[in-house]
Scaffold this motif. Structure first.
Motif, PDB file in Angstrom:
ATOM      1  N   LEU A  40     -30.392  72.878 -71.677  1.00 38.41           N
ATOM      2  CA  LEU A  40     -31.205  73.789 -72.477  1.00 38.41           C
ATOM      3  C   LEU A  40     -30.848  73.594 -73.950  1.00 38.41           C
ATOM      4  O   LEU A  40     -29.665  73.630 -74.316  1.00 38.41           O
ATOM      5  N   VAL A  41     -31.862  73.409 -74.772  1.00 36.16           N
ATOM      6  CA  VAL A  41     -31.640  73.191 -76.195  1.00 36.16           C
ATOM      7  C   VAL A  41     -32.741  73.895 -76.975  1.00 36.16           C
ATOM      8  O   VAL A  41     -33.871  74.050 -76.470  1.00 36.16           O
ATOM      9  N   GLN A  42     -32.432  74.324 -78.178  1.00 35.86           N
ATOM     10  CA  GLN A  42     -33.445  74.943 -79.024  1.00 35.86           C
ATOM     11  C   GLN A  42     -34.328  73.871 -79.654  1.00 35.86           C
ATOM     12  O   GLN A  42     -33.910  72.717 -79.837  1.00 35.86           O
ATOM     13  N   ALA A  43     -35.530  74.274 -79.999  1.00 34.78           N
ATOM     14  CA  ALA A  43     -36.442  73.355 -80.682  1.00 34.78           C
ATOM     15  C   ALA A  43     -35.773  72.806 -81.946  1.00 34.78           C
ATOM     16  O   ALA A  43     -35.104  73.542 -82.673  1.00 34.78           O
ATOM     17  N   GLY A  44     -35.941  71.511 -82.161  1.00 34.81           N
ATOM     18  CA  GLY A  44     -35.297  70.836 -83.282  1.00 34.81           C
ATOM     19  C   GLY A  44     -33.962  70.215 -82.938  1.00 34.81           C
ATOM     20  O   GLY A  44     -33.416  69.438 -83.730  1.00 34.81           O
ATOM     21  N   GLY A  45     -33.440  70.563 -81.769  1.00 33.75           N
ATOM     22  CA  GLY A  45     -32.151  70.042 -81.355  1.00 33.75           C
ATOM     23  C   GLY A  45     -32.238  68.664 -80.731  1.00 33.75           C
ATOM     24  O   GLY A  45     -33.311  68.037 -80.693  1.00 33.75           O
ATOM     25  N   SER A  46     -31.099  68.197 -80.231  1.00 36.00           N
ATOM     26  CA  SER A  46     -30.999  66.856 -79.669  1.00 36.00           C
ATOM     27  C   SER A  46     -30.289  66.885 -78.323  1.00 36.00           C
ATOM     28  O   SER A  46     -29.454  67.763 -78.063  1.00 36.00           O
ATOM     29  N   LEU A  47     -30.623  65.913 -77.503  1.00 36.60           N
ATOM     30  CA  LEU A  47     -29.930  65.653 -76.252  1.00 36.60           C
ATOM     31  C   LEU A  47     -29.889  64.146 -76.048  1.00 36.60           C
ATOM     32  O   LEU A  47     -30.792  63.427 -76.507  1.00 36.60           O
ATOM     33  N   ARG A  48     -28.874  63.682 -75.325  1.00 32.91           N
ATOM     34  CA  ARG A  48     -28.839  62.288 -74.909  1.00 32.91           C
ATOM     35  C   ARG A  48     -28.747  62.231 -73.396  1.00 32.91           C
ATOM     36  O   ARG A  48     -27.779  62.728 -72.808  1.00 32.91           O
TER      37      ARG A  48
END
Length: 122
Positions: free
Chosen positions: A11-19
């Motif tokens: 789960l991440v907020q809009a504008g965030g990043s994940l790999r």
């Protein structure tokens, strides 16, 4: 034949990043073009990105160009999907796949992972 296991979703907020990572078993990983696909609730599975066997060629669906980057490390038998500037519409289960062609079509890929959930909150 390889087996694939994805990880890195969350789960991440809009504008965030994940790999996202996709680890492969088997000795022939470097012979496979690899792809990432995603499937949102109630929608068909769609192409996200693909990379050729040695990473020379990459392809992206228009909606992720400039935000997502696909890469691979054949020594580690792993393919990655770096996702930046995430949007709520990126929310989906993400699947990696090993294919016969570096293509955008589902039927070009023969081996699939189990998927990892990515949720982007607004």
């Amino acid at each position: 034949q390889v087996q694939l296991v994805e990880s890195g979703g969350g789960l991440v907020q809009a504008g965030g990043s994940l790999r996202l990572s996709c680890a492969a078993s088997g000795r022939t990983f470097s012979s496979y073009p690899m792809g990432w696909f995603r499937q949102a609730p109630g929608k068909e599975r769609e192409f996200v990105a693909a990379i050729s066997q040695y990473g020379i060629n990459t392809y992206y669906t228009d909606s992720v160009k400039g935000r997502f980057t696909i890469s691979r490390d054949n020594a580690r038998k792993t393919v990655y999907l770096q996702m930046n500037s995430l949007k709520p519409e990126d929310t989906a289960v993400y699947y990696c796949a090993a294919g016969r062609l570096t293509a955008q079509t589902i039927d070009s890929y023969d081996v699939w992972g189990q998927g990892t959930q990515v949720t982007v909150s607004s």
